[in-house]
Design a protein around this motif. Structure first.
Motif: not given
Length: 297
Positions: A193-194, A189-190
């Motif tokens: 998001s990037r 997920d991170y």
């Protein structure tokens, strides 16, 4: 230039022993290997062995180990662009039961700025976060020119968060998840998001957890290699990265799951060999691994 790799040079000394001496003891190892090391560096050698000879920006000292490394790079056809440091870096690696203990001696105090290269014609950039100034400089340049950017997220670096904004393919280790206090699922997920188009977490014998261009999460299981055949897992991730970069360059029309399947076979070959150089596969080696284990997953 077909591909550019950026990283920290090591000379790896890998040895197998059933006893670690203490005090004034001496002991003779059962086997040992000396080879090049470093995450993106080993990936570059893997890419070269498979057939695409890349450019490499990596550290080098003016000592006998540095000259030995330059000779290694030359023999693989790698165009080496050194960044000077005072002392060569060493890793002492002891594989044991599918894991490996490592002592590193590292000089990452760069004497000069990183080399400025003409990236015309380059089709892929692979970095591991070492030389953070060079990494983000070339990641930005490649993003502007539409060149595929790849990150080996083996650990948390000084500018990892900023760097990820310019990365297309981010394959990270569980160690980074631990350092950032994230589960593998939360790490994906991170990475999304990037802005990473492809993201994944390598989990050793549990395979690769990753998402594709659509964001769909999937698992690529590891091949079921018998434990008695696992000799040295160090460098397996680096070979994985080098192999998928090669696959992308050699077969740009293939889907990413095919690039990762190719890389899985490459890393499976690596773990059966002692040291990085012996563990670099040929195309024939990868085909043989696929033939032996492909039906089992």
């Amino acid at each position: 230039m077909q591909a550019l790799f950026i990283g920290q040079t090591y000379i790896d000394v890998t040895f197998i022993t059933d006893h670690m001496p203490v005090g004034d003891e001496k002991h003779v190892a059962d086997a040992y290997a000396v080879s090049f090391g470093g995450n993106a560096v080993t990936a570059a050698f893997c890419c070269a062995k498979l057939g695409v000879e890349p450019d490499l920006i990596a550290t080098m000292a003016n000592d006998w180990l540095g000259r030995m490394f330059w000779d290694m790079a030359d023999r693989y056809g790698i165009s080496f662009h050194p960044r000077k440091v005072n002392s060569s870096s060493l890793s002492f690696i002891m594989p044991n039961d599918g894991k490996r203990a490592i002592v590193r001696c590292r000089d990452d105090q760069h004497i000069h700025p990183f080399p400025l290269l003409n990236i015309k014609g380059c089709r892929a950039l692979h970095i591991d976060g070492h030389q953070p100034d060079a990494a983000i400089h070339y990641a930005k340049l490649c993003r502007e020119d539409g060149i595929m950017t790849s990150l080996d997220g083996g650990g948390l670096r000084t500018n990892t968060h900023e760097l990820l904004a310019f990365i297309d393919v981010a394959i990270v280790a569980e160690r980074l998840c631990e350092q950032m206090d994230k589960t593998p699922e939360h790490m994906l997920d991170y990475l999304k998001s990037r802005g990473c188009k492809i993201g994944g977490v390598t989990m050793g014998e549990r395979g690769l957890l990753w998402y594709d261009e659509t964001g769909a999460v999937q698992t690529l299981p590891a091949f079921p290699i018998p434990r008695k055949r696992v000799i040295d897992t160090n460098g397996a991730g680096d070979v994985f990265h080098g192999a998928y970069v090669y696959s992308y360059l050699a077969n740009p029309g293939k889907a990413w799951h095919e690039h990762f399947e190719f890389a899985r076979a490459a890393s499976t070959f690596k773990i059966q060999k002692l040291g990085n150089e012996a563990g670099l596969p040929t195309l024939a080696d990868i085909a043989a691994v696929k033939q032996e284990f492909g039906a089992a997953v």
